[in-house]
Design a protein around this motif. Structure first.
Motif, PDB file in Angstrom:
ATOM      1  N   MET A   1       1.113  -0.900   0.459  1.00  0.00           N
ATOM      2  CA  MET A   1       0.589   0.071  -0.153  1.00  0.00           C
ATOM      3  C   MET A   1       1.168   0.771   0.041  1.00  0.00           C
ATOM      4  N   ILE A   2       2.528   1.089   0.644  1.00  0.00           N
ATOM      5  CA  ILE A   2       2.340   2.383   0.884  1.00  0.00           C
ATOM      6  C   ILE A   2       2.722   2.549  -0.478  1.00  0.00           C
ATOM      7  N   HIS A   8       1.395   6.596  -7.195  1.00  0.00           N
ATOM      8  CA  HIS A   8       0.808   7.176  -7.083  1.00  0.00           C
ATOM      9  C   HIS A   8       0.522   8.763  -7.323  1.00  0.00           C
ATOM     10  N   ASP A   9       2.020   9.046  -6.377  1.00  0.00           N
ATOM     11  CA  ASP A   9       2.619  10.401  -6.377  1.00  0.00           C
ATOM     12  C   ASP A   9       3.190  10.564  -6.757  1.00  0.00           C
ATOM     13  N   MET A  10       4.140  10.309  -7.362  1.00  0.00           N
ATOM     14  CA  MET A  10       4.885  10.075  -8.774  1.00  0.00           C
ATOM     15  C   MET A  10       4.278   9.980 -10.089  1.00  0.00           C
ATOM     16  N   ASP A  51       3.877   3.851 -18.011  1.00  0.00           N
ATOM     17  CA  ASP A  51       4.356   2.429 -16.803  1.00  0.00           C
ATOM     18  C   ASP A  51       3.975   2.944 -15.227  1.00  0.00           C
ATOM     19  N   LEU A  52       3.575   4.226 -14.778  1.00  0.00           N
ATOM     20  CA  LEU A  52       3.381   4.010 -13.106  1.00  0.00           C
ATOM     21  C   LEU A  52       1.739   3.632 -13.240  1.00  0.00           C
ATOM     22  N   LEU A  58      -1.866  -2.056 -12.044  1.00  0.00           N
ATOM     23  CA  LEU A  58      -2.020  -3.828 -12.305  1.00  0.00           C
ATOM     24  C   LEU A  58      -2.335  -4.026 -10.244  1.00  0.00           C
ATOM     25  N   TYR A  59      -1.813  -3.227  -9.299  1.00  0.00           N
ATOM     26  CA  TYR A  59      -1.416  -3.628  -8.450  1.00  0.00           C
ATOM     27  C   TYR A  59      -3.569  -3.245  -7.941  1.00  0.00           C
TER      28      TYR A  59
END
Length: 217
Positions: A1-2, A8-10, A51-52, A58-59
């Motif tokens: 989760m971290i 998400h921030d990136m 990619d992010l 996928l997560y």
């Protein structure tokens, strides 16, 4: 989760960077805006941003929290909006493009399918020679969205080992095929009347290069 929160921030930061680059590009001279360095910077930023997005998707698939939000969309408008964000890159690399579609509607998750197409278009820009074609058609009760280029085509190993789950990804080759696995996962989230979505890769096609297709029921 971290890790997911950090990704998400990136992703958001890179999205802001892309927006700023678009604004900056409008202020720069044609010589700078069309330079190889500027277009390489934008291409690589767009690629990492994609990619992010895929990693987050996928997560969510892995923790079974990702579902497809199926809605009706006018396909020509959808394709135009996806290709529009790539026009600066296409022009910067002297690549022509064409969108071929009839006035058809489709039922799919626009955000997920957009993520798939953006990744495939980025790869097409990287590997094509001069031209990319984006097509939509209806076939056998499926909406088929395809991206074709006039490059060298997909390597035989990639055609023989199209990833449908993480175990099929071969890290030893230097390519994780993350984008194709994500595309396959997104396609499978689309189901209708007992049919599930799928992807298809092959060489040849109308441009004699690589062809990617996503089939949505």
């Amino acid at each position: 989760m971290i890790l997911a929160s950090a990704v998400h921030d990136m992703k958001n930061s890179l999205g802001m960077l892309l927006h700023t680059m678009d604004e900056l590009g409008a202020e720069l001279s044609d010589e700078v805006r069309e330079s190889k360095k500027f277009n390489t910077l934008r291409y690589e930023t767009e690629r990492v941003h994609g990619d992010l997005l895929q990693l987050l998707g996928l997560y969510r698939i892995d923790v079974e929290s990702l579902t497809a939000n199926i809605e009706e969309h006018f396909v020509p408008d959808f394709l135009e909006s996806q290709v529009a964000r790539h026009v600066p890159l296409l022009d910067g690399h002297n690549i022509t493009h064409q969108i071929s579609t009839e006035d058809i509607n489709g039922f799919f998750d626009a955000d997920l399918v957009a993520g798939v197409l953006n990744n495939i278009l980025n790869n097409a820009i990287r590997y094509t020679k001069t031209h990319v074609e984006i097509e939509a058609r209806q076939q056998d009760d499926f909406l088929v969205l395809s991206v074709a280029d006039d490059g060298e085509g997909y390597p035989a190993q990639m055609l023989d080992n199209q990833p449908t789950h993480p175990g099929t990804m071969n890290f030893s080759t230097g390519s994780t095929q993350l984008g194709l696995y994500f595309a396959s996962a997104v396609a499978r989230l689309h189901e209708n009347a007992g049919n599930a979505g799928r992807i298809c890769l092959y060489n040849g096609g109308r441009l004699n290069g690589g062809v990617f297709e996503i089939w949505l029921p």
